[in-house]
Scaffold this motif. Sequence first.
Motif, PDB file in Angstrom:
ATOM      1  N   THR A  43      32.334  40.092  45.764  1.00  0.00           N
ATOM      2  CA  THR A  43      32.458  38.840  46.501  1.00  0.00           C
ATOM      3  C   THR A  43      33.930  38.455  46.573  1.00  0.00           C
ATOM      4  OG1 THR A  43      32.311  37.438  44.539  1.00  0.00           O
ATOM      5  CG2 THR A  43      30.222  38.063  45.615  1.00  0.00           C
ATOM      6  N   LEU A  44      34.231  37.519  47.453  1.00  0.00           N
ATOM      7  CA  LEU A  44      35.604  37.045  47.555  1.00  0.00           C
ATOM      8  C   LEU A  44      36.030  36.370  46.249  1.00  0.00           C
ATOM      9  CD1 LEU A  44      38.134  36.809  49.251  1.00  0.00           C
ATOM     10  CD2 LEU A  44      37.215  34.697  50.229  1.00  0.00           C
ATOM     11  N   GLU A  45      35.130  35.675  45.598  1.00  0.00           N
ATOM     12  CA  GLU A  45      35.459  35.043  44.308  1.00  0.00           C
ATOM     13  C   GLU A  45      35.793  36.101  43.262  1.00  0.00           C
ATOM     14  OE1 GLU A  45      36.084  31.810  43.797  1.00  0.00           O
ATOM     15  OE2 GLU A  45      35.752  31.703  45.959  1.00  0.00           O
ATOM     16  N   GLN A  46      35.086  37.216  43.263  1.00  0.00           N
ATOM     17  CA  GLN A  46      35.388  38.303  42.321  1.00  0.00           C
ATOM     18  C   GLN A  46      36.742  38.934  42.632  1.00  0.00           C
ATOM     19  OE1 GLN A  46      31.743  40.482  42.984  1.00  0.00           O
ATOM     20  NE2 GLN A  46      30.809  39.652  41.121  1.00  0.00           N
ATOM     21  N   VAL A  47      37.060  39.078  43.904  1.00  0.00           N
ATOM     22  CA  VAL A  47      38.371  39.604  44.303  1.00  0.00           C
ATOM     23  C   VAL A  47      39.464  38.665  43.806  1.00  0.00           C
ATOM     24  CG1 VAL A  47      39.891  40.008  46.286  1.00  0.00           C
ATOM     25  CG2 VAL A  47      37.551  40.902  46.303  1.00  0.00           C
ATOM     26  N   LYS A  48      39.273  37.386  44.026  1.00  0.00           N
ATOM     27  CA  LYS A  48      40.267  36.409  43.579  1.00  0.00           C
ATOM     28  C   LYS A  48      40.437  36.453  42.067  1.00  0.00           C
ATOM     29  CE  LYS A  48      39.563  33.140  47.368  1.00  0.00           C
ATOM     30  NZ  LYS A  48      39.064  31.787  47.731  1.00  0.00           N
ATOM     31  N   PHE A  49      39.332  36.564  41.327  1.00  0.00           N
ATOM     32  CA  PHE A  49      39.405  36.622  39.868  1.00  0.00           C
ATOM     33  C   PHE A  49      40.120  37.895  39.411  1.00  0.00           C
ATOM     34  CE2 PHE A  49      37.764  37.579  35.615  1.00  0.00           C
ATOM     35  CZ  PHE A  49      38.125  36.408  34.959  1.00  0.00           C
ATOM     36  N   ALA A  50      39.815  39.028  40.033  1.00  0.00           N
ATOM     37  CA  ALA A  50      40.480  40.292  39.677  1.00  0.00           C
ATOM     38  C   ALA A  50      41.990  40.188  39.890  1.00  0.00           C
ATOM     39  CB  ALA A  50      39.894  41.450  40.489  1.00  0.00           C
ATOM     40  N   ILE A  51      42.396  39.514  40.952  1.00  0.00           N
ATOM     41  CA  ILE A  51      43.829  39.323  41.212  1.00  0.00           C
ATOM     42  C   ILE A  51      44.473  38.541  40.064  1.00  0.00           C
ATOM     43  CG2 ILE A  51      45.459  38.050  42.684  1.00  0.00           C
ATOM     44  CD1 ILE A  51      43.706  38.929  45.097  1.00  0.00           C
ATOM     45  N   THR A  52      43.783  37.528  39.569  1.00  0.00           N
ATOM     46  CA  THR A  52      44.354  36.718  38.484  1.00  0.00           C
ATOM     47  C   THR A  52      44.449  37.489  37.173  1.00  0.00           C
ATOM     48  OG1 THR A  52      42.261  35.753  37.685  1.00  0.00           O
ATOM     49  CG2 THR A  52      43.413  34.599  39.487  1.00  0.00           C
ATOM     50  N   GLN A  53      43.691  38.561  37.032  1.00  0.00           N
ATOM     51  CA  GLN A  53      43.691  39.344  35.796  1.00  0.00           C
ATOM     52  C   GLN A  53      44.823  40.360  35.737  1.00  0.00           C
ATOM     53  OE1 GLN A  53      41.379  38.473  33.223  1.00  0.00           O
ATOM     54  NE2 GLN A  53      41.480  36.820  34.714  1.00  0.00           N
ATOM     55  N   THR A  54      45.518  40.581  36.836  1.00  0.00           N
ATOM     56  CA  THR A  54      46.609  41.557  36.850  1.00  0.00           C
ATOM     57  C   THR A  54      47.850  40.979  36.182  1.00  0.00           C
ATOM     58  OG1 THR A  54      47.582  40.846  38.960  1.00  0.00           O
ATOM     59  CG2 THR A  54      45.765  42.461  39.078  1.00  0.00           C
ATOM     60  N   SER A  55      48.824  41.828  35.944  1.00  0.00           N
ATOM     61  CA  SER A  55      50.089  41.394  35.358  1.00  0.00           C
ATOM     62  C   SER A  55      51.086  40.942  36.430  1.00  0.00           C
ATOM     63  CB  SER A  55      50.699  42.535  34.529  1.00  0.00           C
ATOM     64  OG  SER A  55      50.980  43.646  35.364  1.00  0.00           O
ATOM     65  N   TYR A  56      50.616  40.790  37.649  1.00  0.00           N
ATOM     66  CA  TYR A  56      51.473  40.422  38.775  1.00  0.00           C
ATOM     67  C   TYR A  56      51.322  38.948  39.126  1.00  0.00           C
ATOM     68  CZ  TYR A  56      52.120  45.395  39.287  1.00  0.00           C
ATOM     69  OH  TYR A  56      52.445  46.705  39.037  1.00  0.00           O
ATOM     70  N   ASP A  57      52.321  38.423  39.813  1.00  0.00           N
ATOM     71  CA  ASP A  57      52.237  37.078  40.364  1.00  0.00           C
ATOM     72  C   ASP A  57      51.431  37.156  41.653  1.00  0.00           C
ATOM     73  OD1 ASP A  57      53.977  36.082  38.344  1.00  0.00           O
ATOM     74  OD2 ASP A  57      55.706  36.750  39.508  1.00  0.00           O
TER      75      ASP A  57
END
Length: 148
Positions: A43-57
């Motif tokens: 889902t888009l919410e899962q994509v957004k959450f995965a982005i927040t879990q990275t070491s990137y801004d």
Amino acid sequence: MGVSKFAYPEKVFFDHKSDPNTISFLSGVDIDLASECKFGLPTLEQVKFAITQTSYDYGEGEIIKDFGRQRWTNSLSKNGEIMTAIYIDNIDKIDSISFERGDENAILEFLWHLSKFCGSILFYVSAGNMTLVRTDRTMKRIREDLGY
């Protein structure tokens, strides 16, 4: 023209497993189409959450109009430099993700976190390289599969 980079959740291939092109495309890839798929599309919410879990801004992400269609976009950056832009064309049914200015380390880290929700993700580079990204594989192994 640059190299295009795409990611496809394993569910896409299960949905088209009777297509000979799917079977041919997945030759040598560790996705067993004879089994049942245990995951759905992210889902888009899962994509957004995965982005927040990275070491990137990252940014908030936004819907943009691009060539008459709507796309959701975001980017991963380090020290103010965009490492990769992320594009999703079908927000309601995320069956593919494309990347621009794609630093493979940023892309692979994002996909690894996303795979927690949707199982294996096939990362495909238009130059012909591809690998599966999933949590039971190390980044080192994933990069080796790509020839890095």
